[in-house]
Design a protein around this motif. Sequence first.
Motif, PDB file in Angstrom:
ATOM      1  N   CYS A 225       0.832  -1.219   0.000  1.00 12.96           N
ATOM      2  CA  CYS A 225       0.000   0.000   0.000  1.00 12.96           C
ATOM      3  C   CYS A 225       0.858   1.257   0.000  1.00 12.96           C
ATOM      4  O   CYS A 225       0.605   2.202  -0.761  1.00 12.96           O
ATOM      5  CB  CYS A 225      -0.917   0.010   1.225  1.00 12.96           C
ATOM      6  N   LYS A 226       1.883   1.262   0.856  1.00 10.20           N
ATOM      7  CA  LYS A 226       2.746   2.454   0.926  1.00 10.20           C
ATOM      8  C   LYS A 226       3.471   2.673  -0.388  1.00 10.20           C
ATOM      9  O   LYS A 226       3.548   3.803  -0.896  1.00 10.20           O
ATOM     10  CB  LYS A 226       3.742   2.318   2.080  1.00 10.20           C
ATOM     11  N   GLU A 227       4.005   1.607  -0.952  1.00 14.66           N
ATOM     12  CA  GLU A 227       4.718   1.707  -2.224  1.00 14.66           C
ATOM     13  C   GLU A 227       3.820   2.258  -3.316  1.00 14.66           C
ATOM     14  O   GLU A 227       4.210   3.149  -4.089  1.00 14.66           O
ATOM     15  CB  GLU A 227       5.253   0.332  -2.617  1.00 14.66           C
ATOM     16  N   MET A 228       2.596   1.759  -3.389  1.00 15.06           N
ATOM     17  CA  MET A 228       1.678   2.187  -4.454  1.00 15.06           C
ATOM     18  C   MET A 228       1.216   3.630  -4.274  1.00 15.06           C
ATOM     19  O   MET A 228       1.135   4.394  -5.240  1.00 15.06           O
ATOM     20  CB  MET A 228       0.460   1.259  -4.500  1.00 15.06           C
ATOM     21  N   ILE A 229       0.892   4.009  -3.041  1.00 10.93           N
ATOM     22  CA  ILE A 229       0.412   5.377  -2.801  1.00 10.93           C
ATOM     23  C   ILE A 229       1.517   6.388  -3.093  1.00 10.93           C
ATOM     24  O   ILE A 229       1.280   7.433  -3.716  1.00 10.93           O
ATOM     25  CB  ILE A 229      -0.120   5.521  -1.364  1.00 10.93           C
ATOM     26  N   ASN A 230       2.741   6.092  -2.651  1.00 12.85           N
ATOM     27  CA  ASN A 230       3.858   6.998  -2.939  1.00 12.85           C
ATOM     28  C   ASN A 230       4.105   7.114  -4.442  1.00 12.85           C
ATOM     29  O   ASN A 230       4.337   8.211  -4.965  1.00 12.85           O
ATOM     30  CB  ASN A 230       5.131   6.506  -2.250  1.00 12.85           C
ATOM     31  N   PHE A 231       4.061   5.989  -5.141  1.00 10.94           N
ATOM     32  CA  PHE A 231       4.292   6.011  -6.585  1.00 10.94           C
ATOM     33  C   PHE A 231       3.179   6.793  -7.292  1.00 10.94           C
ATOM     34  O   PHE A 231       3.445   7.623  -8.178  1.00 10.94           O
ATOM     35  CB  PHE A 231       4.354   4.579  -7.125  1.00 10.94           C
ATOM     36  N   SER A 232       1.938   6.553  -6.900  1.00 15.87           N
ATOM     37  CA  SER A 232       0.797   7.198  -7.558  1.00 15.87           C
ATOM     38  C   SER A 232       0.810   8.712  -7.375  1.00 15.87           C
ATOM     39  O   SER A 232       0.375   9.451  -8.256  1.00 15.87           O
ATOM     40  CB  SER A 232      -0.511   6.621  -7.013  1.00 15.87           C
ATOM     41  N   ARG A 233       1.305   9.174  -6.233  1.00 21.76           N
ATOM     42  CA  ARG A 233       1.381  10.618  -5.986  1.00 21.76           C
ATOM     43  C   ARG A 233       2.213  11.325  -7.039  1.00 21.76           C
ATOM     44  O   ARG A 233       1.930  12.467  -7.424  1.00 21.76           O
ATOM     45  CB  ARG A 233       1.987  10.861  -4.595  1.00 21.76           C
ATOM     46  N   ASP A 234       3.265  10.658  -7.537  1.00 22.68           N
ATOM     47  CA  ASP A 234       4.236  11.305  -8.415  1.00 22.68           C
ATOM     48  C   ASP A 234       4.147  10.873  -9.876  1.00 22.68           C
ATOM     49  O   ASP A 234       5.000  11.244 -10.677  1.00 22.68           O
ATOM     50  CB  ASP A 234       5.653  11.023  -7.893  1.00 22.68           C
TER      51      ASP A 234
END
Length: 284
Positions: A225-234
Motif C-alpha cells: 500500500c505504501k509503495e503504491m500510494i507513494n508512486f501514484s502521488r508522483d
Amino acid sequence: MSEVANYESFNIEVKDHIAHVQFSRPEALNSMNKAFWLELPRCVQDIEANTDARVIVISSTGKHFSAGMDLGVFSDPKSVPMSGDPGRMAENLRRVVLQLQDTLSSLERVRLPVLTAVHGGCIGGALDLVCAADSRYCTADAYFTIKETELGMTADVGTLQRLPKLMPEGVVRELAYTGRKFGAEEAHRLGFVNAVYDTQEAMLDGVMAIAAQIAANSPLAVTGCKEMINFSRDHSVEDSLRYMATWQSGMFRPTDMMKTFQAKAQKQAPVYDALFPVKGLFES
C-alpha cells in the motif's frame, strides 16, 4: 530481533510490532541540530533492519514537537563555507541541502508506515518532517508554520514540494507567502491531520491504537500500500496502474489471504510472517 542503538536525539521503544520514536531534547525545544539530521535516517534504518516493528510512531517531549532547524547546522564553516569562490560555495550549499532533504525522505523510503503525533509548535523544518510521514495527528493546542519565510529564506527540505499534495494549493501558497501559523482545527479541516485530540496522552493512546491496527495486518500488504500510494502521488494514473499490475504479479501470494480466512473461520486473529529484514549488501 536485535536492540536498536542509542541516539542523542531520540528515545526508541519497540513493543507489539510498533516502534515509538520520541524526540528527546525538550530543553532545546527539540530543535533539529547536527546530530538530529545525521541520526534520523540511521534510526529509521536501524528499526527496519534490527527490530520486528511493522509501523513507526514519531512523537515528542516538552513544550513543542520541534522548533525546527537549529541554525548551528549552517554555522560550521567546514560544512557550509561562507567564503571563497562563489560558484564552489553554491555547489557545496546545493549538496548540503540535498543531504538534508535526503534525511527527511528516509521517512518515505522506509517500507514501514510512519505516523506523527504532534503537540505544541511544529515549526519550520519540523513541518518538512511531518509532511514526509504517512499520516499526521495532533493535539488541540498544536500549530504549524512555514517559519522560513519570516526568517528571509525559502523553505528548502520538503514542505513546498509535499504540502501541496496534502492540502489545497491556494492555501499552501498563502501559508508559504505569509509564514503565518495554522492551528489544529484548520489543519484538520483541510485534511492535513487525520484527527485532533484534547491532550497529548489521549493523542498517543489514539495513535498507538491506529498503529496496532496497522501492525495486525499483513506486513506485505501494508508495505505494498505504501509503495503504491507513494508512486501514484508522483506519476500518472495510467503509469500507476501499470506499476500496480507489475507489483501484484510479483508480490501477491495467497499465503496471507489463506491465513486471514482460516483465522476468521476460527474466530482468531491472523498471525502473519514478518518481512525479511532490510540489510546492507552482503550483511548477515
